[in-house]
Design an enzyme around this catalytic site. Structure first.
Site, PDB file in Angstrom:
ATOM      1  N   LYS A 116       0.884   4.047  -3.092  1.00 12.61           N
ATOM      2  CA  LYS A 116       0.469   5.430  -2.891  1.00 12.61           C
ATOM      3  C   LYS A 116       1.613   6.409  -3.152  1.00 12.61           C
ATOM      4  CE  LYS A 116      -3.804   4.593  -1.774  1.00 12.61           C
ATOM      5  NZ  LYS A 116      -4.916   4.948  -2.667  1.00 12.61           N
ATOM      6  N   TYR A 136       0.829  -1.202   0.000  1.00 18.62           N
ATOM      7  CA  TYR A 136       0.000   0.000   0.000  1.00 18.62           C
ATOM      8  C   TYR A 136       0.867   1.258   0.000  1.00 18.62           C
ATOM      9  CZ  TYR A 136      -3.882   3.009   1.652  1.00 18.62           C
ATOM     10  OH  TYR A 136      -4.843   3.972   1.800  1.00 18.62           O
TER      11      TYR A 136
END
Length: 288
Positions: free
Chosen positions: A189, A185
């Protein structure tokens, strides 16, 4: 939308937007606010009326499009799986035939399938070390997330070039240099943030702005379905919509191109609030 975003109650009348991943969640909130501001919004996603939805969560592209129209805009539902390049290309070919494009909001995301807000279906927790995480989460976050943002932007830009104006927004999770708690993640991002920096460089001569916008902890359908959520610490999905509408009406938005912006900071800058009247501060990990 707050009146203080603009003296014109529908400042985006005549503008055309695409919002990906808009069946529910942030995408739905963004589409609704853009519609309220007068925009025509192509509402895209995979969940359609009469068919199974992702993780059986409520929301379809038809429902969002109808709500956009009810708010005063024009909602156009288009089923589009952003992991399938031919479907993305078909979407933007259709938009080109039907008129113009002013705003692209890349909001579609993957990797959350089977996630209940704490663990995935296999029992792995979000914060588990990377060697315990399924590579399917990598595929979801990088294919349905990072790559899809790039592909959609690549298709959208040629529609904006002749106008010498446009806005591309990628939704993102962000807290400066903080680690986001999950390696896949975190990498995805941060890759999106870097993408916007590079994209802005290429787009600068054409007066097309590219920014990333980070909301706080939103009351999405998935969050509301999760156990033990402190809703007092959340914001509505329309708060980020108001941030994007403010950017879309800012004549100086090019000065922000290539940056990561937080919804809370934009609320202060542009003077808008969430739907409950609160001006919620920018998300910070230490507050969690």
């Amino acid at each position: 939308m707050d009146a203080n975003l603009s003296d014109n109650p529908q400042p985006l009348t005549g503008k055309v937007a695409v919002v990906t991943g808009a069946s529910r969640g942030a995408g739905r909130g963004i589409a609704l606010v853009l519609g309220e501001a007068g925009a025509t919004v192509y509402v895209t996603g995979r969940s359609v009326r009469g068919k199974a939805t992702t993780d059986n969560l409520p929301g379809t592209i038809e429902e969002t499009a109808e709500a956009v129209t009810a708010r005063g805009g024009v909602g156009i539902p288009v089923r589009c799986d952003v992991t399938q390049d031919e479907q993305v290309e078909a979407l933007f070919n259709r938009i080109q035939r039907e008129g113009r494009l002013d705003i692209l909001v890349n909001n579609a995301w993957g990797g959350y399938e089977g996630y209940d807000g704490k663990t995935w279906a296999d029992g792995t927790e979000f914060f588990a070390p990377f060697w315990e995480q399924s590579l399917q989460r990598w595929e979801g976050m990088f294919t349905a997330g990072v790559r899809s943002h790039l592909v959609a932007s690549r298709c959208a830009v040629p529609l904006m070039l002749s106008q010498q104006q446009g806005l591309i927004v990628n939704t993102i999770a962000w807290d400066r240099d903080k680690y986001l708690g999950n390696l896949f993640y975190d990498m995805a991002k941060h890759a999106i943030a870097r993408m916007m920096l590079a994209m802005a460089r290429d787009l600068e001569p054409y007066k097309i702005a590219a920014v990333a916008v980070a909301p706080g902890f939103m009351r999405t359908e998935r969050v509301l379905d999760a156990p033990d959520v402190d809703l007092a610490q959340t914001e509505s999905t329309e708060y980020i919509g108001r941030a994007i509408a403010a950017l879309a009406t800012d004549p100086n938005v090019l000065e922000l191109s290539g940056t990561v912006l937080t919804v809370g900071d934009l609320a202060v800058e542009y003077g808008f609030t969430d739907i409950d009247g609160r001006q919620i501060a920018a998300f910070r990990l230490e507050e969690m």
